[in-house]
Design an enzyme around this catalytic site. Sequence first.
Site, PDB file in Angstrom:
ATOM      1  N   ASP A 182      -2.128   0.206   6.012  1.00 56.76           N
ATOM      2  CA  ASP A 182      -2.331   0.635   7.188  1.00 56.76           C
ATOM      3  C   ASP A 182      -3.315   0.182   7.727  1.00 56.76           C
ATOM      4  O   ASP A 182      -3.823   1.089   8.891  1.00 56.76           O
ATOM      5  CB  ASP A 182      -1.165   1.925   7.377  1.00 56.76           C
ATOM      6  CG  ASP A 182      -2.027   3.065   6.321  1.00 56.76           C
ATOM      7  OD1 ASP A 182      -2.541   2.096   5.120  1.00 56.76           O
ATOM      8  OD2 ASP A 182      -2.247   3.887   6.683  1.00 56.76           O
TER       9      ASP A 182
ATOM     10  N   ASP B  57       0.840  -1.528  -0.015  1.00 58.00           N
ATOM     11  CA  ASP B  57      -0.203   0.207   0.187  1.00 58.00           C
ATOM     12  C   ASP B  57       1.126   1.309   0.282  1.00 58.00           C
ATOM     13  O   ASP B  57       2.269   1.420   0.497  1.00 58.00           O
ATOM     14  CB  ASP B  57      -0.849  -0.049   1.612  1.00 58.00           C
ATOM     15  CG  ASP B  57      -1.817   1.113   0.836  1.00 58.00           C
ATOM     16  OD1 ASP B  57      -1.879   1.667   0.476  1.00 58.00           O
ATOM     17  OD2 ASP B  57      -2.038   1.337   2.763  1.00 58.00           O
TER      18      ASP B  57
ATOM     19  N   ASP C 184      -0.151   5.288   0.748  1.00 59.11           N
ATOM     20  CA  ASP C 184      -0.378   6.161   1.671  1.00 59.11           C
ATOM     21  C   ASP C 184      -0.844   5.223   3.331  1.00 59.11           C
ATOM     22  O   ASP C 184      -1.178   4.888   4.004  1.00 59.11           O
ATOM     23  CB  ASP C 184      -1.783   6.893   1.258  1.00 59.11           C
ATOM     24  CG  ASP C 184      -1.961   8.267   1.106  1.00 59.11           C
ATOM     25  OD1 ASP C 184      -0.983   8.846   1.773  1.00 59.11           O
ATOM     26  OD2 ASP C 184      -2.718   8.421   0.116  1.00 59.11           O
TER      27      ASP C 184
END
Length: 327
Positions: free
Chosen positions: A213, A16, A18
């Site tokens: 996250d 991922d 961001d």
Amino acid sequence: MTAGGLAGRFAGLVCDLDGVVYAGDRAIAHAPETLSALNVPVVFATNNASRTPHDVGEHLRRLGVDTTDDAVLTSSQAAARVLARDLPSGSPVLAIGGPGVGEALRAAGLRPVDSDGELAVAVVQGFGHAVTAADLAEAAHAIRAGARWVATNDDATVPTERGPAPGNGSLVAAVRMAVDVDAEVIGKPHPPMYQMAAEVLGIAPSRMIAVGDRLETDIRGAVVTGMSGALVLTGVHGPADAAAAPRELRPDFIVTDLRGLLEEYPAAVRDGDWYTRGTARARLTADGLVVEGDDINAVRASLDALWAAVDAGHLRGDEAGELLTSG
Ligand SMILES: [Mg+2]
């Protein structure tokens, strides 16, 4: 380069962006050098549909990540490739969203159109700051006329400096009010995105690890596609969120930051009611969670103890989250 560590157990990695590699314009600590040192092929998979793979690749290289545009997979690209499997080359597709949507369609051999002046055979709906109510109306008209409806992602919100703003999921919901079908959603946690990441590398999902996250997108996406999932604690979700998460949102691994991918990951060891990870251990007593050790292994051991208690029906998920917060 390293042969071992957590990442070394896998043949490929989906990462991922961001909250994992960058936050806004700045790099997350230790991310660029760790990614450059990995000895495992990486695909950077983002639900962000508005930017092109080149824009994302340039951003990554500016931050010091040694990578190419080919290693980037956006939800726009994934949506366009899904359509290109089924549609003849050159088919007109209504493109709603930022520049990333139209470019992805062209790259997949399809022809982006921006109004119903021409009958679109499909609609790709992605987020763009300039998307208007008139664009959403065009999408609804095309869908009601029989066009196949593909949404790049259904994230309810997008983060902004002033807080959450309506994201693509909200705009898809707006169109849904005016049509009688549901969109096919491509981005995480829906399977097409991670499945395509595996196809890009030519590696079976079961031999891959997905790092992110957010539990409800990155980790759930890993679970539903059969990849292992690693939660990195540099973004949205923390240990208490993981403790409270239902089974299908639980990560297989938790790392403080991406350096954890290069480190050994101690196996879970259970001895009576103690749950041990490396030099840390935890157990649940009537008085609460007892933890020995203070590094990330203490978090891992605590989660082992709490999840076991939840699964045995001794605790609710929200209680497990509170115990980890107070512990
Ligand atoms: Mg993220």
